[in-house]
Design a protein around this motif. Structure first.
Motif, PDB file in Angstrom:
ATOM      1  N   SER A 241       0.828  -1.210   0.000  1.00 53.60           N
ATOM      2  CA  SER A 241       0.000   0.000   0.000  1.00 53.60           C
ATOM      3  C   SER A 241       0.862   1.259   0.000  1.00 53.60           C
ATOM      4  O   SER A 241       0.558   2.233  -0.697  1.00 53.60           O
TER       5      SER A 241
ATOM      6  N   GLN B 126       3.730   5.622  -5.708  1.00 50.61           N
ATOM      7  CA  GLN B 126       3.626   5.616  -7.164  1.00 50.61           C
ATOM      8  C   GLN B 126       2.555   6.603  -7.617  1.00 50.61           C
ATOM      9  O   GLN B 126       2.760   7.381  -8.547  1.00 50.61           O
ATOM     10  N   ARG B 127       1.396   6.572  -6.944  1.00 54.00           N
ATOM     11  CA  ARG B 127       0.306   7.485  -7.302  1.00 54.00           C
ATOM     12  C   ARG B 127       0.723   8.944  -7.137  1.00 54.00           C
ATOM     13  O   ARG B 127       0.405   9.793  -7.966  1.00 54.00           O
TER      14      ARG B 127
ATOM     15  N   LEU C 204       2.337   1.692  -3.485  1.00 55.61           N
ATOM     16  CA  LEU C 204       1.317   2.130  -4.442  1.00 55.61           C
ATOM     17  C   LEU C 204       1.000   3.607  -4.247  1.00 55.61           C
ATOM     18  O   LEU C 204       0.813   4.345  -5.212  1.00 55.61           O
TER      19      LEU C 204
END
Length: 77
Positions: A26, A32-33, A29
């Motif tokens: 999480s 990355q976002r 991610l």
């Protein structure tokens, strides 16, 4: 009874490891976002960009066919 206790401890340990794994995934991610760990975007020089743009514009000079026919299509795989 020792065997059941040992099995319960392994199950708890496995559950904790899975929660840690999920938290790590999480976090990555989200990074990355957000772009936090993104690299710099590669840039192309003027001549390369000009040629890309010319090819893009040229693509509009060819009509889009109503159908696409494949004759003797084979695969090397």
């Amino acid at each position: 009874m020792g065997c059941a206790s040992s099995r319960s401890e392994r199950t708890k340990e496995s559950s904790v490891q899975e929660q840690q794994r999920q938290a790590t995934v999480s976090q990555w991610l989200e990074k990355q976002r957000s772009g936090e760990v993104a690299g710099s975007q590669p840039t192309l020089g003027g001549a390369e960009m000009q040629r890309i743009y010319e090819r893009y514009l040229e693509s509009f000079t060819h009509p889009i066919p109503d159908q696409f026919e494949v004759e003797n299509a084979t695969s090397d795989r």
